[in-house]
Design a protein around this motif. Structure first.
Motif, PDB file in Angstrom:
ATOM      1  N   ALA A  10       0.288  -0.979   0.066  1.00 59.29           N
ATOM      2  CA  ALA A  10      -0.087   0.025   0.093  1.00 59.29           C
ATOM      3  C   ALA A  10       1.144   1.540   0.145  1.00 59.29           C
ATOM      4  O   ALA A  10       0.731   2.058  -0.602  1.00 59.29           O
ATOM      5  N   GLU A  11       1.879   1.209   0.359  1.00 60.79           N
ATOM      6  CA  GLU A  11       3.035   2.578   0.334  1.00 60.79           C
ATOM      7  C   GLU A  11       4.102   1.498   0.510  1.00 60.79           C
ATOM      8  O   GLU A  11       4.929   0.904   1.085  1.00 60.79           O
ATOM      9  N   PRO A  12       5.123   2.525  -0.640  1.00 62.97           N
ATOM     10  CA  PRO A  12       6.325   1.773  -0.898  1.00 62.97           C
ATOM     11  C   PRO A  12       6.922   2.880   0.072  1.00 62.97           C
ATOM     12  O   PRO A  12       6.743   3.414   1.566  1.00 62.97           O
ATOM     13  N   ARG A  13       8.058   1.842   1.208  1.00 62.41           N
ATOM     14  CA  ARG A  13       8.777   1.723   2.598  1.00 62.41           C
ATOM     15  C   ARG A  13       9.924   2.650   2.181  1.00 62.41           C
ATOM     16  O   ARG A  13      10.219   3.353   3.736  1.00 62.41           O
ATOM     17  N   TRP A  14      10.021   3.291   1.551  1.00 61.60           N
ATOM     18  CA  TRP A  14      10.777   3.995   1.625  1.00 61.60           C
ATOM     19  C   TRP A  14      10.157   5.877   2.475  1.00 61.60           C
ATOM     20  O   TRP A  14      10.678   6.779   2.733  1.00 61.60           O
ATOM     21  N   HIS A  15       8.343   5.354   1.906  1.00 58.31           N
ATOM     22  CA  HIS A  15       7.907   6.873   2.607  1.00 58.31           C
ATOM     23  C   HIS A  15       8.276   6.367   4.243  1.00 58.31           C
ATOM     24  O   HIS A  15       7.933   7.832   5.051  1.00 58.31           O
ATOM     25  N   GLU A  16       8.139   5.182   5.045  1.00 62.51           N
ATOM     26  CA  GLU A  16       8.355   4.796   6.544  1.00 62.51           C
ATOM     27  C   GLU A  16       9.579   5.924   6.764  1.00 62.51           C
ATOM     28  O   GLU A  16       9.528   5.979   7.763  1.00 62.51           O
ATOM     29  N   TRP A  17      11.027   5.452   6.612  1.00 67.17           N
ATOM     30  CA  TRP A  17      11.934   5.784   6.064  1.00 67.17           C
ATOM     31  C   TRP A  17      12.179   7.428   6.984  1.00 67.17           C
ATOM     32  O   TRP A  17      12.909   7.790   6.970  1.00 67.17           O
ATOM     33  N   ASP A  18      11.436   7.805   5.295  1.00 71.18           N
ATOM     34  CA  ASP A  18      11.695  10.025   5.151  1.00 71.18           C
ATOM     35  C   ASP A  18      10.924  10.040   6.694  1.00 71.18           C
ATOM     36  O   ASP A  18      10.992  11.274   7.062  1.00 71.18           O
ATOM     37  N   ARG A  19       9.513   9.272   6.648  1.00 73.58           N
ATOM     38  CA  ARG A  19       8.868   9.979   8.206  1.00 73.58           C
ATOM     39  C   ARG A  19       9.915   9.832   9.128  1.00 73.58           C
ATOM     40  O   ARG A  19       9.165  10.075  10.145  1.00 73.58           O
ATOM     41  N   LYS A  20      10.382   8.949   9.284  1.00 73.41           N
ATOM     42  CA  LYS A  20      11.273   8.771  10.411  1.00 73.41           C
ATOM     43  C   LYS A  20      12.427   9.503  10.500  1.00 73.41           C
ATOM     44  O   LYS A  20      13.323   9.942  11.875  1.00 73.41           O
ATOM     45  N   ALA A  21      12.643   9.636   9.130  1.00 76.55           N
ATOM     46  CA  ALA A  21      13.853  11.141   9.174  1.00 76.55           C
ATOM     47  C   ALA A  21      13.920  12.495  10.052  1.00 76.55           C
ATOM     48  O   ALA A  21      14.561  12.884   9.864  1.00 76.55           O
ATOM     49  N   GLN A  22      12.417  12.672   9.231  1.00 78.90           N
ATOM     50  CA  GLN A  22      11.929  14.140   9.716  1.00 78.90           C
ATOM     51  C   GLN A  22      12.214  13.952  11.145  1.00 78.90           C
ATOM     52  O   GLN A  22      12.382  13.772  12.002  1.00 78.90           O
ATOM     53  N   LYS A  23      12.652  15.090  11.616  1.00 76.09           N
ATOM     54  CA  LYS A  23      13.028  15.309  12.863  1.00 76.09           C
ATOM     55  C   LYS A  23      12.611  17.109  13.554  1.00 76.09           C
ATOM     56  O   LYS A  23      11.903  17.555  12.889  1.00 76.09           O
ATOM     57  N   SER A  24      11.176  16.355  15.003  1.00 79.92           N
ATOM     58  CA  SER A  24      10.748  17.137  14.830  1.00 79.92           C
ATOM     59  C   SER A  24      10.203  17.071  16.493  1.00 79.92           C
ATOM     60  O   SER A  24       9.745  15.528  17.278  1.00 79.92           O
ATOM     61  N   GLY A  25      10.475  17.693  17.000  1.00 80.83           N
ATOM     62  CA  GLY A  25       9.965  18.262  18.579  1.00 80.83           C
ATOM     63  C   GLY A  25      11.268  17.157  19.537  1.00 80.83           C
ATOM     64  O   GLY A  25      11.839  17.378  20.148  1.00 80.83           O
ATOM     65  N   LEU A  26      11.981  15.747  19.185  1.00 80.10           N
ATOM     66  CA  LEU A  26      13.065  15.358  20.046  1.00 80.10           C
ATOM     67  C   LEU A  26      13.968  16.117  19.602  1.00 80.10           C
ATOM     68  O   LEU A  26      14.352  16.854  19.132  1.00 80.10           O
TER      69      LEU A  26
END
Length: 238
Positions: A10-26
């Motif tokens: 349903a969703e390419p694996r790289w989309h998940e990696w990209d979300r994890k790479a986005q730095k926000s909050g922590l």
């Protein structure tokens, strides 16, 4: 037979990696290609919140508040000593849009120190400068120089009070020679007194008064003489 999409596809694996790479909050530590390092909070992949930046080339360190990738808020800026390599703070105070803005203290070499207001990275507003030669200037600043009304106190406690422009005495002012017990009141232009009067002032308390007191000048119209001199000086400046 209708085509059924597999849930895993349903969703390419790289989309998940990209979300994890986005730095926000922590808090994260990130190295730039230049070797610079930032450790702190993020928002939408930008330095935002509390954090510390280290510049590899100069060794300089900023620690404090960030806003959308720029120094903004309260923070300190330090550099390593070229000899001892120990870090020393050169500025502590407020920032806006990556520049000194608001109240802050800047330390220079030789014990020189400025305490006061800043705007756009320059001394602007009210401030006090302790110079390395022992003099102290306190008053208004504009574009990193004394400008407006201010007082300069010398190491021997003699002082000037009056106008300033581009870092020099300019306009009406008074110079108190407390060591000799005299006062000069007049008008300056580019650090040079153009005209005025000298009188005894606190002569009895002066540590080294002049041998003879200044005789009183008797003029029929002293205010008129000064006004005429002022008018002549103003005309010469046009």
């Amino acid at each position: 037979m209708p085509f059924v999409k597999h849930p895993a596809a349903a969703e390419p694996r790289w989309h998940e990696w990209d979300r994890k790479a986005q730095k926000s909050g922590l808090r994260h530590t990130v190295f730039a290609v230049t070797g610079d390092r930032y450790t702190g909070e993020w928002l939408d992949n930008l330095r935002h919140g509390k954090g510390t930046q280290i510049w590899k080339r100069t060794g300089a360190v900023y620690s404090g508040d960030w806003k959308f990738g720029k120094r903004d808020g309260y923070g300190s800026y330090s550099i390593p000593d070229p000899v001892t390599k120990e870090y020393k703070k050169v500025y502590t105070g407020w920032w806006k849009n990556d520049k000194k803005c608001g109240c802050g203290t800047r330390l220079y070499g030789g014990g020189e120190r400025y305490e006061g207001e800043w705007s756009g990275g320059q001394r602007s507003g009210w401030g006090r400068l302790y110079r390395r030669d022992g003099c102290v200037y306190e008053g208004q600043w504009r574009r990193d120089r004394p400008c407006g009304q201010g007082m300069l106190r010398l190491p021997n406690e003699n002082r000037y009070e009056g106008g300033w422009k581009d870092g020099m005495k300019h306009g009406p002012g008074k110079f108190f020679y407390l060591d000799t017990g005299q006062l000069f009141e007049g008008v300056w232009a580019a650090d040079v007194p153009k005209y005025g009067i000298m009188i005894d002032f606190g002569r009895d308390e002066a540590p080294t008064p002049t041998q003879y007191p200044i005789p009183k000048i008797e003029l029929a119209d002293p205010d008129g003489v000064l006004e005429e001199a002022r008018a002549m000086f103003d005309d010469s400046q046009k």
